[in-house]
Design an enzyme around this catalytic site. Structure first.
Site, mmCIF file in Angstrom:
data_model
loop_
_atom_site.group_PDB
_atom_site.id
_atom_site.type_symbol
_atom_site.label_atom_id
_atom_site.label_comp_id
_atom_site.label_asym_id
_atom_site.label_seq_id
_atom_site.Cartn_x
_atom_site.Cartn_y
_atom_site.Cartn_z
ATOM 1 N N GLU A 282 0.820 -1.214 0.000
ATOM 2 C CA GLU A 282 0.000 0.000 0.000
ATOM 3 C C GLU A 282 0.853 1.262 0.000
ATOM 4 O O GLU A 282 0.417 2.316 -0.436
ATOM 5 C CB GLU A 282 -0.945 0.022 1.212
ATOM 6 C CG GLU A 282 -2.246 -0.702 0.954
ATOM 7 C CD GLU A 282 -3.326 -0.430 1.998
ATOM 8 O OE1 GLU A 282 -3.064 0.265 3.006
ATOM 9 O OE2 GLU A 282 -4.441 -0.944 1.822
ATOM 10 N N HIS A 303 8.345 -26.652 -0.933
ATOM 11 C CA HIS A 303 7.692 -27.768 -1.617
ATOM 12 C C HIS A 303 6.505 -27.308 -2.450
ATOM 13 O O HIS A 303 5.703 -28.128 -2.888
ATOM 14 C CB HIS A 303 7.273 -28.825 -0.589
ATOM 15 C CG HIS A 303 8.464 -29.392 0.132
ATOM 16 N ND1 HIS A 303 9.038 -30.594 -0.201
ATOM 17 C CD2 HIS A 303 9.217 -28.870 1.135
ATOM 18 C CE1 HIS A 303 10.091 -30.813 0.584
ATOM 19 N NE2 HIS A 303 10.222 -29.769 1.402
ATOM 20 N N LYS A 417 -14.103 0.018 -3.808
ATOM 21 C CA LYS A 417 -15.173 0.424 -2.880
ATOM 22 C C LYS A 417 -16.281 1.141 -3.631
ATOM 23 O O LYS A 417 -17.462 0.868 -3.419
ATOM 24 C CB LYS A 417 -14.621 1.377 -1.810
ATOM 25 C CG LYS A 417 -13.721 0.717 -0.801
ATOM 26 C CD LYS A 417 -13.371 1.707 0.292
ATOM 27 C CE LYS A 417 -12.193 1.241 1.099
ATOM 28 N NZ LYS A 417 -11.633 2.268 1.956
HETATM 29 O O1 PA5 Z 1 -3.273 1.307 5.779
HETATM 30 C C1 PA5 Z 1 -4.412 1.716 5.651
HETATM 31 O O2 PA5 Z 1 -4.699 2.918 5.801
HETATM 32 C C2 PA5 Z 1 -5.576 0.796 5.362
HETATM 33 O O3 PA5 Z 1 -5.181 -0.501 5.110
HETATM 34 C C3 PA5 Z 1 -6.551 0.779 6.525
HETATM 35 O O4 PA5 Z 1 -5.885 0.344 7.665
HETATM 36 C C4 PA5 Z 1 -7.756 -0.109 6.258
HETATM 37 O O5 PA5 Z 1 -8.367 0.254 5.049
HETATM 38 C C5 PA5 Z 1 -8.772 0.014 7.388
HETATM 39 O O6 PA5 Z 1 -9.173 1.340 7.545
HETATM 40 P P1 PA5 Z 1 -9.950 1.825 8.831
HETATM 41 O O7 PA5 Z 1 -9.091 1.619 10.020
HETATM 42 O O8 PA5 Z 1 -10.236 3.270 8.574
HETATM 43 O O9 PA5 Z 1 -11.208 0.999 8.934
#
Ligand code: PA5
Length: 442
Positions: A282, A303, A417
Site C-alpha cells: 500500500e 515444496h 469500494k
Molecule cells: O493502511 C491503511 O490505511 C488501510 O489498510 C486501513 O488500515 C484499512 O483500510 C482500514 O481502515 P480503517 O481503520 O479506517 O477501517
C-alpha cells in the site's frame, strides 16, 4: 547484504545509499509528501505508561467478567498488526492444549465479507463469554462496519445493552467517523488512533497494542524493542540498517528485480509476511511503480513455491528474516533400524536442520539468480517483534521516497469500494451503477 554481492557492484550500491540517505533526510525533516502522517516515527519512545495501564484496566475488567473470547474487528492496518503479533507470540497449539487459559482466546472479524464466516463466528459467540474490540480509524470502512453491526446485535441480545457496552471497546479517531459517534452514543470505552498515523503504520498504537495486551502479551517489551530500533534507524549514516535495506531493494528493483519475497523459516512468522505485504504494497504500489511484495514460509513453501523461485522468471529478490535461536528444544533421536537413513541427524536439534536448510536455500537461490537480503533477529519474542515492526516501517518510508512515491496515501484502494457501493445500490451512486451493470452484462 552479502547475498547481493554477485548482483550489484559497490559503486551502484554507494549511489543508492546516497539516495536513501537523501530520503531519510526528507523523512526526518518531515518535508516530503504525506508529511502529515509521520506520527508513527516516535511512538516507541513517546508512548506513555498511562496508556499501557489503560489497556491493562480493560484486560482486568474483562477478566473479572470471565470473558474467554475476544472478537477483534478490523481490516488492513486495523487488523494485520495484532494478527501477526498474536500468531508470532502464541503457542502453535494453544487452542488444542488442555491447560487452563491465562487469557481469552482472540478471534478476528471484519476483514472479509463472507457470510459463512460471519455465521460461524456467531456460532462460536453463542457458546462463549464474549468481549469485542472494534477498530477502524476512519470509522466508515464497510467490512468492519458490517461485522460490527452483526456482532453488536448479538452482544445486546446476549447481555443486554448496558452490559454489552462494558464488553465493547472501540479504537478510532478522536473526533470524527461513524464509529466515534456510535461509541459516544452507546458509552463505549474508546482509544484513539491519532490523525497523523496511517492504518498500516499503526501497530504500535492501541490498534495493535490493545489486542496484544488483552491476549496476555507484553506490550512494554514490544515498545522497548521498537524504541531500540527507533534509535538505530535514526542516524544519517550508511550503517543505518533501514537506509541499507531501502537502498539495496531499490537498486535491485532498478535492475529488474520487480518482486520481493519476504521469507521466514518459522510458521509463527507467516502473518508477519501478511503485515509486511500490506505495509509495502500500500505504501509503494502507486503511480505505475513499486516492488510487488510477496511472502513465503519455508521450508513448507519450498515444496510449493521453491521450484519457481529457483528456476522461474528471474524477476525475484528475497528478504529472509533469519531467527538466531529457537525458544524451545527438541533433539532428533537415534533409530537402531535407521530405515529412513537419518541417523546422521541423531543428537541434533531440529532447529539445526532448519538453519542448514536456510543456509542451503540461500546459496541455491543465489546460484539461481535470486539476490538475498537478510534481516536477523535473536529469537521470536515481543522485543524482537517490536524491533522488526519499527525497522520495516522506517525502511518503508525511506524506500518509498527513494522510489519517488508518497508512502502514506492509498488512492488505489478506493476503486473497488466505489464499484461495490454502486452495485449494492448505495444512494448517490445510481449513475455509476447503471454503467457498471451494462459492463457486467456484456
Ligand atoms: O493502511 C491503511 O490505511 C488501510 O489498510 C486501513 O488500515 C484499512 O483500510 C482500514 O481502515 P480503517 O481503520 O479506517 O477501517
Amino acid at each position: 547484504m552479502g547475498g547481493c554481492t554477485s548482483f550489484v557492484n559497490s559503486a551502484e550500491y554507494k549511489d543508492y545509499i546516497g539516495k536513501a540517505l537523501g530520503a531519510l533526510d526528507v523523512l526526518e525533516k518531515e518535508s516530503g509528501e504525506g508529511n502529515d502522517f509521520l506520527g508513527w516515527k516516535h511512538l516507541p519512545s513517546s508512548t506513555p505508561e498511562s496508556l499501557l495501564k489503560e489497556f491493562e484496566s480493560v484486560r482486568d475488567l474483562w477478566k473479572s467478567k470471565h470473558i474467554d473470547l475476544v472478537v477483534v474487528i478490523g481490516i488492513g492496518g486495523s487488523y494485520l498488526g495484532a494478527k501477526c503479533a498474536l500468531e508470532a507470540l502464541s503457542h502453535s497449539f494453544e487452542k488444542q492444549l488442555k491447560r487452563e487459559k491465562a487469557a481469552p482466546e482472540i478471534v478476528f472479524a471484519g476483514h472479509n465479507l463472507s457470510e459463512e464466516y460471519m455465521a460461524e463466528l456467531l456460532d462460536l459467540m453463542k457458546e462463549r463469554n464474549v468481549g469485542v474490540i472494534v477498530i477502524s480509524k476512519s470509522g466508515t470502512t464497510t467490512e468492519p462496519a458490517v461485522a460490527f453491526r452483526i456482532v453488536k446485535n448479538h452482544m445486546e441480545t446476549a447481555y443486554g445493552t448496558e452490559e454489552a457496552a462494558e464488553r465493547i471497546v472501540a479504537v478510532t479517531d478522536a473526533k470524527k467517523g461513524a464509529l466515534k459517534s456510535l461509541s459516544v452514543q452507546e458509552g463505549y470505552r474508546t482509544f484513539v488512533i491519532e490523525d497523523n498515523v496511517g492504518g498500516r503504520f499503526s501497530v504500535l498504537t492501541p490498534v495493535g497494542l490493545l489486542p496484544i495486551v488483552i491476549a496476555g502479551f507484553d506490550a512494554r517489551r514490544i515498545l522497548e524493542g521498537a524504541a531500540a530500533m527507533e534509535k538505530e534507524c535514526a542516524g544519517p549514516s550508511e550503517n543505518n540498517p533501514a537506509v541499507q535495506y531501502a537502498a539495496m531493494r531499490n537498486l535491485l528493483y532498478s535492475k529488474g528485480k520487480k518482486i520481493e519475497i519476504l521469507v521466514s523459516f518459522n510458521p509463527k512468522l507467516q502473518y508477519f509476511g501478511e503485515w509486511w505485504k500490506q505495509l509495502y504494497g500500500e505504501s509503494e504500489g502507486k503511480d505505475g511503480k513499486g516492488i510487488f511484495p510477496a511472502s513465503v514460509n519455508f521450508t513448507t513453501d519450498l515444496h510449493s513455491m521453491g521450484q519457481y523461485i529457483q528456476d522461474g522468471e528471474r524477476t525475484l529478490m528475497e528478504t529472509v528474516i533469519s531467527v538466531g535461536n529457537s525458544n524451545r528444544n527438541v533433539i532428533i533421536g537415534n533409530d537402531p533400524q535407521n530405515l529412513d537413513g537419518l541417523n546422521f541427524l541423531s543428537g541434533k536439534h531440529v532447529e539445526e536442520c532448519n538453519r542448514k536448510a536456510e543456509l542451503g536455500t540461500k546459496l541455491a537461490h543465489i546460484d539461481g539468480g535470486v539476490p538475498q537480503l537478510s534481516v536477523s533477529i535473536d529469537r521470536i519474542d515481543e522485543y524482537n517483534l517490536g524491533e522488526l515492526f519499527y525497522f520495516f516501517e522506517k525502511a518503508c518510508g525511506i524506500s518509498a521516497y527513494v522510489l519517488g512515491v508518497n508512502p502514506f496515501n492509498q488512492p488505489g484502494v478506493e476503486a473497488y469500494k466505489k464499484n461495490m457501493f454502486a452495485l449494492l445500490g448505495k444512494p448517490g451512486y445510481e449513475d455509476q451503477a447503471e454503467k457498471l451493470m451494462a459492463r457486467l452484462e456484456n
